[in-house]
Design a protein around this motif. Structure first.
Motif, PDB file in Angstrom:
ATOM      1  N   THR A  69       0.841  -1.200   0.000  1.00  0.00           N
ATOM      2  CA  THR A  69       0.000   0.000   0.000  1.00  0.00           C
ATOM      3  C   THR A  69       0.873   1.246   0.000  1.00  0.00           C
ATOM      4  O   THR A  69       0.663   2.167  -0.803  1.00  0.00           O
ATOM      5  CB  THR A  69      -0.947  -0.003   1.211  1.00  0.00           C
ATOM      6  OG1 THR A  69      -1.771  -1.182   1.170  1.00  0.00           O
ATOM      7  CG2 THR A  69      -1.834   1.237   1.238  1.00  0.00           C
ATOM      8  N   GLY A  70       1.870   1.290   0.879  1.00  0.00           N
ATOM      9  CA  GLY A  70       2.785   2.437   0.920  1.00  0.00           C
ATOM     10  C   GLY A  70       3.521   2.636  -0.392  1.00  0.00           C
ATOM     11  O   GLY A  70       3.717   3.770  -0.843  1.00  0.00           O
ATOM     12  N   ALA A  75       4.508   6.694  -0.720  1.00  0.00           N
ATOM     13  CA  ALA A  75       4.551   7.317   0.605  1.00  0.00           C
ATOM     14  C   ALA A  75       5.830   6.901   1.325  1.00  0.00           C
ATOM     15  O   ALA A  75       5.853   5.863   1.989  1.00  0.00           O
ATOM     16  CB  ALA A  75       3.314   6.916   1.411  1.00  0.00           C
ATOM     17  N   GLU A  78       5.509   5.947   5.097  1.00  0.00           N
ATOM     18  CA  GLU A  78       4.936   4.623   5.366  1.00  0.00           C
ATOM     19  C   GLU A  78       5.912   3.516   4.984  1.00  0.00           C
ATOM     20  O   GLU A  78       6.056   2.534   5.715  1.00  0.00           O
ATOM     21  CB  GLU A  78       3.605   4.431   4.643  1.00  0.00           C
ATOM     22  CG  GLU A  78       2.471   5.246   5.210  1.00  0.00           C
ATOM     23  CD  GLU A  78       2.209   5.013   6.688  1.00  0.00           C
ATOM     24  OE1 GLU A  78       2.532   3.938   7.239  1.00  0.00           O
ATOM     25  OE2 GLU A  78       1.676   5.933   7.318  1.00  0.00           O
ATOM     26  N   TRP A  79       6.573   3.665   3.848  1.00  0.00           N
ATOM     27  CA  TRP A  79       7.529   2.647   3.430  1.00  0.00           C
ATOM     28  C   TRP A  79       8.627   2.495   4.475  1.00  0.00           C
ATOM     29  O   TRP A  79       8.912   1.386   4.939  1.00  0.00           O
ATOM     30  CB  TRP A  79       8.122   2.984   2.056  1.00  0.00           C
ATOM     31  CG  TRP A  79       9.082   1.929   1.592  1.00  0.00           C
ATOM     32  CD1 TRP A  79      10.446   1.975   1.694  1.00  0.00           C
ATOM     33  CD2 TRP A  79       8.764   0.652   1.019  1.00  0.00           C
ATOM     34  NE1 TRP A  79      10.994   0.802   1.211  1.00  0.00           N
ATOM     35  CE2 TRP A  79       9.981  -0.020   0.783  1.00  0.00           C
ATOM     36  CE3 TRP A  79       7.575   0.030   0.676  1.00  0.00           C
ATOM     37  CZ2 TRP A  79      10.023  -1.293   0.228  1.00  0.00           C
ATOM     38  CZ3 TRP A  79       7.628  -1.243   0.117  1.00  0.00           C
ATOM     39  CH2 TRP A  79       8.852  -1.885  -0.101  1.00  0.00           C
ATOM     40  N   HIS A  82       7.471   0.985   7.794  1.00  0.00           N
ATOM     41  CA  HIS A  82       7.092  -0.420   7.725  1.00  0.00           C
ATOM     42  C   HIS A  82       8.212  -1.327   7.240  1.00  0.00           C
ATOM     43  O   HIS A  82       8.140  -2.540   7.470  1.00  0.00           O
ATOM     44  CB  HIS A  82       5.759  -0.579   6.999  1.00  0.00           C
ATOM     45  CG  HIS A  82       4.676  -0.105   7.918  1.00  0.00           C
ATOM     46  ND1 HIS A  82       4.153  -0.904   8.905  1.00  0.00           N
ATOM     47  CD2 HIS A  82       4.107   1.113   8.067  1.00  0.00           C
ATOM     48  CE1 HIS A  82       3.295  -0.205   9.610  1.00  0.00           C
ATOM     49  NE2 HIS A  82       3.243   1.032   9.126  1.00  0.00           N
ATOM     50  N   TYR A 153      -4.299   2.482   5.854  1.00  0.00           N
ATOM     51  CA  TYR A 153      -2.983   3.009   5.503  1.00  0.00           C
ATOM     52  C   TYR A 153      -3.040   3.957   4.308  1.00  0.00           C
ATOM     53  O   TYR A 153      -2.135   4.781   4.149  1.00  0.00           O
ATOM     54  CB  TYR A 153      -1.963   1.876   5.322  1.00  0.00           C
ATOM     55  CG  TYR A 153      -1.512   1.401   6.682  1.00  0.00           C
ATOM     56  CD1 TYR A 153      -0.515   2.081   7.374  1.00  0.00           C
ATOM     57  CD2 TYR A 153      -2.131   0.342   7.312  1.00  0.00           C
ATOM     58  CE1 TYR A 153      -0.142   1.696   8.648  1.00  0.00           C
ATOM     59  CE2 TYR A 153      -1.765  -0.055   8.589  1.00  0.00           C
ATOM     60  CZ  TYR A 153      -0.764   0.636   9.254  1.00  0.00           C
ATOM     61  OH  TYR A 153      -0.398   0.253  10.524  1.00  0.00           O
ATOM     62  N   GLY A 157      -1.340   7.464   4.367  1.00  0.00           N
ATOM     63  CA  GLY A 157      -0.514   7.881   3.239  1.00  0.00           C
ATOM     64  C   GLY A 157      -0.911   9.244   2.717  1.00  0.00           C
ATOM     65  O   GLY A 157      -0.061  10.067   2.369  1.00  0.00           O
ATOM     66  N   ASN A 161       1.857  12.223   2.904  1.00  0.00           N
ATOM     67  CA  ASN A 161       2.250  12.814   1.624  1.00  0.00           C
ATOM     68  C   ASN A 161       1.808  14.272   1.520  1.00  0.00           C
ATOM     69  O   ASN A 161       2.548  15.110   1.000  1.00  0.00           O
ATOM     70  CB  ASN A 161       1.680  12.013   0.457  1.00  0.00           C
ATOM     71  CG  ASN A 161       2.410  10.707   0.222  1.00  0.00           C
ATOM     72  OD1 ASN A 161       3.497  10.478   0.733  1.00  0.00           O
ATOM     73  ND2 ASN A 161       1.804   9.847  -0.566  1.00  0.00           N
TER      74      ASN A 161
END
Length: 181
Positions: A69-70, A75, A78-79, A82, A153, A157, A161
């Motif tokens: 998702t990230g 994003a 998020e990346w 995670h 998420y 994101g 962002n």
């Protein structure tokens, strides 16, 4: 970063959600930004509890969904966060890296979950074959939890962002010492 929506420090934290500051929300910049809307953060807390702690997927399956998702949202916050969480639950960097690549590069179970994320994000629905593959892997409740995780998420994101939320210090330090794949 938008000056107006920077992460709130403790002295500016809304009194109505003081209890959240001492829990999950005070630990991450994304929630310190969300605290600009105290009612939203208060409403968010029970869903977060389920998506992060009470879901039917395993920790690694959840991280596959969140990382994909990230990646789809482009994003970096998020990346990065995670990648750190995925490492903490035992995922190797080589596996993590595949989650930002073509589906064909992934292990079969990761491919099932990543395909579901991709379908939800591009078409807002799961194809029947994907839906059945997800159910076979994580069960009926896991199917719903996968969709909830993508939605949850995605909202985060959008926030990170839109407001260029900075990485939290411990994640930034980890990734400086051991860069993300």
């Amino acid at each position: 970063m938008s000056h107006k929506f920077k992460p709130l420090d403790d002295r500016d934290w809304p009194e109505s959600i003081t209890s959240l500051r001492d829990g999950f929300a005070g630990r991450l910049n994304v929630y310190r930004v969300m605290a600009h809307h105290p009612d939203l953060l208060a409403a968010w807390a029970p869903l977060r509890q389920h998506v992060v702690r009470g879901r039917a997927m395993t920790d690694q399956q959840s991280e596959v969904v969140i990382l994909r998702t990230g990646h789809n949202l482009r994003a970096p916050y998020e990346w990065a966060h995670h990648v750190s969480r995925a490492r903490a639950v035992g995922m190797e960097d080589a596996r993590i890296a595949t989650l930002a690549a073509a589906l064909e590069s992934m292990a079969e179970d990761d491919r099932v979950l990543a395909r579901a994320v991709d379908e939800l994000m591009t078409g807002a629905r799961l194809q029947p074959g994907t839906r059945q593959a997800v159910i076979s892997l994580v069960g009926d409740h896991g199917l719903f939890d996968l969709m909830a995780t993508v939605g949850f998420y995605s909202v985060l994101g959008f926030i990170v962002n839109s407001f260029d939320v900075p990485l939290d210090a411990e994640v930034a330090a980890e990734l400086q010492a051991r860069p993300a794949p």
